[in-house]
Scaffold this active site. Structure first.
Site, PDB file in Angstrom:
ATOM      1  CE  LYS A   4      -2.201   1.139   3.703  1.00  0.00           C
ATOM      2  NZ  LYS A   4      -3.146   1.086   4.830  1.00  0.00           N
ATOM      3  CG  ASN A  27       0.696   7.036  -6.501  1.00  0.00           C
ATOM      4  OD1 ASN A  27       0.351   7.458  -7.598  1.00  0.00           O
ATOM      5  ND2 ASN A  27      -0.154   6.815  -5.521  1.00  0.00           N
ATOM      6  CB  CYS A  38      -2.593   9.109  -5.766  1.00  0.00           C
ATOM      7  SG  CYS A  38      -3.989   8.677  -4.712  1.00  0.00           S
ATOM      8  CB  ILE A  60      -3.950   3.663 -16.405  1.00  0.00           C
ATOM      9  CG1 ILE A  60      -5.192   2.794 -16.282  1.00  0.00           C
ATOM     10  CG2 ILE A  60      -3.526   3.821 -17.836  1.00  0.00           C
ATOM     11  CD1 ILE A  60      -6.452   3.362 -16.952  1.00  0.00           C
ATOM     12  N   GLY A 105     -11.299  -1.156 -11.919  1.00  0.00           N
ATOM     13  CA  GLY A 105     -12.093  -2.330 -12.237  1.00  0.00           C
ATOM     14  C   GLY A 105     -12.257  -2.525 -13.735  1.00  0.00           C
ATOM     15  N   GLY A 164      -5.160  -2.238 -14.877  1.00  0.00           N
ATOM     16  CA  GLY A 164      -6.427  -1.557 -15.123  1.00  0.00           C
ATOM     17  C   GLY A 164      -7.494  -2.544 -15.539  1.00  0.00           C
ATOM     18  N   GLY A 165      -8.210  -3.082 -14.571  1.00  0.00           N
ATOM     19  CA  GLY A 165      -9.328  -3.966 -14.879  1.00  0.00           C
ATOM     20  C   GLY A 165      -8.975  -5.398 -15.183  1.00  0.00           C
ATOM     21  N   GLY A 212      -5.493  -5.446  -9.396  1.00  0.00           N
ATOM     22  CA  GLY A 212      -5.926  -4.601  -8.299  1.00  0.00           C
ATOM     23  C   GLY A 212      -7.303  -4.946  -7.776  1.00  0.00           C
TER      24      GLY A 212
END
Length: 302
Positions: A45, A127, A130, A191, A217, A243-244, A265
């Site tokens: 995290k 990162n 964000c 992404i 998602g 990404g998804g 993710g």
């Protein structure tokens, strides 16, 4: 069985499947559900120089084919990670990668320098993208100048593999990728979440406490694929796609578009064992199609 190992700069992965920051805790939380040492890499995290409380609740909302979040990088700070988390994760037999964020280039650099001193952390993911914090974060990731300033500051003080996570909320993501490559990034990951919103029509207000949040998602996958394809053609460093991704087929699409590795993710929330299922599915696909190595499919998109 096909060879699944890949390299991100000097970082050797036993397979191309990693976890996306913010969706897998520190890895330990998933140890009862999946053999975490069999994942190619665990990106923990988001970690900042100083502790952050994050945003007020509510900060998550379900959407069609995905979710919104504005958690806001809640964490106990890099010193807490070094003193309390690192001793618990350093002996896991995989790559433990720390996602680093900050409010200024100096913050990023100092946080990265403290992690640089940890022998068993071989890489960080920077990162600069964000969308869920009020200062810093995405502000650095939306211009070449801002992205370059952070990577330049970190590269001076961080000496291991540096992955830079890019924001999709830009006009030309390939230009941002080239800018961070020029400053010494070893890889780019993309992404991060797309900016989104949900509204409570009964109370006539946003669902999320700060109004907007990051959309993740399956809904974002077509956008992510397009951007990975564009960036992979524009840079000479490895690209990590996310990404998804929910299945081996999704992961293979990203690799054919040019990704050397992938991150999973949101799907971790639905199936805590999805990473290993995707790894095994990639292997089965490679065997079925007569491929000796996963590298045979990277960037093959015509």
């Amino acid at each position: 069985m096909a060879r699944l190992n890949v390299n991100i700069g000097q970082l050797a992965l036993k397979n191309p499947v990693m976890t996306a920051s913010g969706t897998f805790g520190y890895g330990l939380e998933f140890a009862d559900f999946v053999p975490i040492d069999q994942i190619g890499g665990i990106i923990v995290k988001g970690t900042t120089l100083r502790p952050r409380e994050g945003n007020d609740y509510p900060r998550m909302a379900e959407t069609a084919q995905g979710m919104l979040n504005c958690v806001g990088l809640q964490n106990k700070g890099v010193d807490y990670f070094c003193e309390h988390i690192y001793p618990q994760v350093k002996d896991i037999d995989t790559n433990i990668i720390v996602n680093v964020s900050g409010s200024s280039p100096e913050d990023y650099a100092e946080c990265a320098a403290r992690i640089d001193a940890l022998e068993r952390i071989p890489a960080i993911e920077l990162n600069i993208s964000c969308p869920n914090v009020k200062d810093g974060g995405m502000a650095f990731g939306v211009t070449c100048e801002g992205a370059s300033s952070v990577v330049r500051a970190v590269r001076e003080r961080y000496h291991k593999t540096l992955i830079v996570k890019l924001s999709p909320n830009v006009t030309n993501i390939a230009e941002i990728a080239k800018a961070v490559e020029a400053e010494g990034a070893d890889s780019v990951s993309l992404i991060n979440t797309l900016m989104g919103m949900a509204i409570d029509i009964e109370h006539r207000k946003p669902v999320l406490s700060i109004g907007t949040g990051g959309l993740s998602g399956p809904a974002v996958k077509p956008v992510a694929l397009r951007m990975v394809w564009q960036v992979a053609k524009a840079v000479h460093i490895p690209v990590v796609g996310l990404g998804g991704i929910c299945s081996a087929e999704d992961a293979i699409e990203f690799m054919m578009a040019g990704a050397t590795a992938v991150e999973i993710g949101t799907a971790n929330f639905l199936d805590p064992a999805v990473t290993i299922k995707v790894r095994d599915g990639i292997n089965e696909w490679l065997d079925k199609h007569g491929c000796q190595s996963v590298e045979e499919i990277i960037g093959v998109l015509k």
